[in-house]
Design a protein around this motif. Structure first.
Motif, PDB file in Angstrom:
ATOM      1  N   ALA A 152     -25.358   0.889 -36.198  1.00 17.52           N
ATOM      2  CA  ALA A 152     -25.959   1.972 -36.972  1.00 17.52           C
ATOM      3  C   ALA A 152     -27.045   2.667 -36.164  1.00 17.52           C
ATOM      4  O   ALA A 152     -27.161   3.900 -36.188  1.00 17.52           O
ATOM      5  N   ALA A 153     -27.837   1.899 -35.419  1.00 14.87           N
ATOM      6  CA  ALA A 153     -28.910   2.488 -34.608  1.00 14.87           C
ATOM      7  C   ALA A 153     -28.335   3.424 -33.556  1.00 14.87           C
ATOM      8  O   ALA A 153     -28.858   4.525 -33.325  1.00 14.87           O
ATOM      9  N   GLY A 154     -27.237   3.010 -32.909  1.00 10.56           N
ATOM     10  CA  GLY A 154     -26.609   3.876 -31.926  1.00 10.56           C
ATOM     11  C   GLY A 154     -26.031   5.138 -32.547  1.00 10.56           C
ATOM     12  O   GLY A 154     -26.163   6.234 -31.995  1.00 10.56           O
ATOM     13  N   GLY A 155     -25.388   4.996 -33.698  1.00 13.17           N
ATOM     14  CA  GLY A 155     -24.815   6.160 -34.364  1.00 13.17           C
ATOM     15  C   GLY A 155     -25.868   7.161 -34.780  1.00 13.17           C
ATOM     16  O   GLY A 155     -25.705   8.376 -34.595  1.00 13.17           O
ATOM     17  N   ILE A 156     -26.947   6.663 -35.319  1.00 18.25           N
ATOM     18  CA  ILE A 156     -28.021   7.569 -35.722  1.00 18.25           C
ATOM     19  C   ILE A 156     -28.671   8.207 -34.502  1.00 18.25           C
ATOM     20  O   ILE A 156     -29.046   9.387 -34.526  1.00 18.25           O
ATOM     21  N   GLY A 157     -28.777   7.445 -33.397  1.00 16.21           N
ATOM     22  CA  GLY A 157     -29.324   8.018 -32.171  1.00 16.21           C
ATOM     23  C   GLY A 157     -28.495   9.185 -31.677  1.00 16.21           C
ATOM     24  O   GLY A 157     -29.028  10.224 -31.275  1.00 16.21           O
ATOM     25  N   GLY A 158     -27.171   9.029 -31.730  1.00 15.16           N
ATOM     26  CA  GLY A 158     -26.301  10.110 -31.299  1.00 15.16           C
ATOM     27  C   GLY A 158     -26.436  11.347 -32.156  1.00 15.16           C
ATOM     28  O   GLY A 158     -26.447  12.480 -31.659  1.00 15.16           O
TER      29      GLY A 158
END
Length: 464
Positions: A152-158
């Motif tokens: 989730a952290a990576g997706g939100i970062g993108g």
């Protein structure tokens, strides 16, 4: 009573430290992925200030992505040999220092060099975060939740990149797109020093230099050639040359690892672990899914519906929030229902959503033409991606958590690079985004077929 209180205090201390470690790896993943996209909105300002040519400007993005994907195997093995804590802190230091140089860059060449160095820092950092999860969260439910939060952290970062990049560039300067990483990196280094164990690594081995050179150069050449397909046909020397060289170097790499390396960079025995092999293959396919969703939906909103860059970011925010919620929920479901059912459910959402999205046109409107299908696709990504990462890394042998994480990350990054090139060819000059979305639906179907026919029962599944 005193003993009970002491045990409770000890449990709380351990729990607090575990939460701090999870927050650390999620923040690192957020920063790494954020930097893949945050610079895009700032590119026009960068070009004006530093005098980039149109071709040179692309390397502000490509330089980062190339070294990020190319050096990830090396970063994964380094985490095993020299310690996860050391490599995570080292990756943060390289990333932050390169960000400082990029933010202060006075010439185009300095900025591109800084972006290349940022990619190397990210390649050291990302596998270390996966290794920390694998070794620090050994209980099945805790590990599943950790992977859900990390994904989730990576997706939100993108997704945050477009909005944050536009706001920072407009309100401050494009330089703060890079400079903001410096204080964040310093804080994360301090947290890593406090929370991660400084125990010595189990083994001291020399790095497989021949494998490191051939593997890294092969991946870099392959990705470089694929990137050039955006401006040249696939049969041209500009594309076929580096792609062929990359494939040749990777073939040499496999021979070296199998026959000559006493301590290989990538032990080929890892691919005899079915979950590692199948998980990495599915992550390679899934890289194209991510590109089709975020990159080409963004182009559709801007080029077909006429949205601005900032409005496009806001238009994709509901899907990003949905992904975050579902990714966290999928972590709870994974130990209960197993990997295969979750991947199949996610693939069904992806297939349906992309077919729906392929029918959108200039007169479809946002609500039914974009919002509905992208929410369904986001559900599919949230169910599928953290599950694939968990499956691909769950069976890592002792001492190989870093390289197994590096393999998973590399597969996903290479899949994204190849997917971008292929989808750009599919779209052609007519911006036929419907064809891209139908191709993505085909990839979702392939993921479902592989998961249902090849993937075996794992520790994530209740019933074997």
């Amino acid at each position: 009573m005193a003993g009970t209180s002491a045990e409770a205090a000890g449990y709380r201390t351990h729990s607090d430290r575990t939460r701090l470690i999870l927050a650390l790896v999620c923040a690192c993943q957020f920063m790494v992925i954020l930097d893949s996209s945050i610079v895009n909105v700032a590119l026009p300002s960068v070009q004006r200030d530093l005098g980039f040519t149109a071709t040179g400007l692309a390397w502000v993005v490509n330089g980062y992505l190339l070294t990020f994907a190319g050096f990830m195997l090396l970063g994964g093995r380094a985490a095993d040999l020299f310690g996860q804590r050391r490599m995570l802190i080292g990756g943060l230091a390289v990333f932050s220092a390169a960000s400082l140089v990029g933010g202060l860059a006075g010439t185009a060449g300095v900025l591109v060099a800084a972006r290349i160095a940022q990619g190397i820092g990210a390649a050291l950092l990302a596998p270390a975060t996966l290794a920390v999860i694998n070794t620090g969260f050994t209980e099945t439910r805790a590990r599943a939740k950790a992977f859900g939060a990390w994904s989730a952290a990576g997706g939100i970062g993108g997704m945050a990149g477009a909005i944050a990049g536009g706001a920072i560039t407009t309100g401050l300067s494009w330089r703060w797109v890079f400079l903001i990483n410096v204080p964040i990196g310093a804080v994360l280094i301090a947290v890593a020093l406090l929370s991660l164990s400084g125990a010595p690594v189990r083994r001291r081995e020399s790095l497989d230099l021949i494998g490191a050179v051939t593997g890294t150069a092969g991946l870099a050449a392959l990705i470089f050639g694929v990137m050039r397909s955006a401006d040249h046909v696939w049969t041209s020397g500009q594309v076929a040359g580096p792609v062929g060289a990359g494939l040749l170097l990777l073939a040499v790499f496999v021979v070296v690892e199998a026959r000559f390396a006493t301590r290989p960079l990538v032990p080929l025995r890892l691919f005899r672990i079915r979950q590692v092999a199948v998980g990495d293959a599915l992550l390679l396919l899934f890289g194209g899914i991510s590109i089709a969703m975020w990159y080409f939906t963004s182009l559709y909103l801007q080029n077909v519906l006429g949205y601005s860059a900032l409005r496009t970011g806001l238009g994709q925010t509901p899907a990003a929030v949905t992904f975050m919620v579902v990714a966290r929920a999928s972590a709870v479901l994974l130990p209960r229902i197993g990997a295969r059912p979750q991947i199949l459910a996610g693939s069904a959402c992806l297939l349906t959503g992309f077919v729906w999205l392929s029918r959108a046109g200039a007169d479809s409107g946002y609500l039914l033409g974009v919002l509905g299908p992208t929410l369904l696709i986001a559900i599919g990504i949230g169910l599928t991606f953290p599950t694939l990462m968990a499956v691909a890394t769950a069976d890592a042998p002792d001492g190989d958590a870093g390289i197994v994480g590096g393999l998973a990350g590399t597969a996903n990054q290479v899949g994204g690079s190849i997917g971008l090139a292929i989808f750009a060819t599919v779209a052609g000059t007519n911006a036929a985004y419907g064809h891209v979305f139908l191709a993505a639906a085909g990839i979702a179907a392939m993921i479902a077929v592989v998961a249902s026919t090849v993937m075996k029962s794992t520790e994530w599944e209740r019933n074997s």
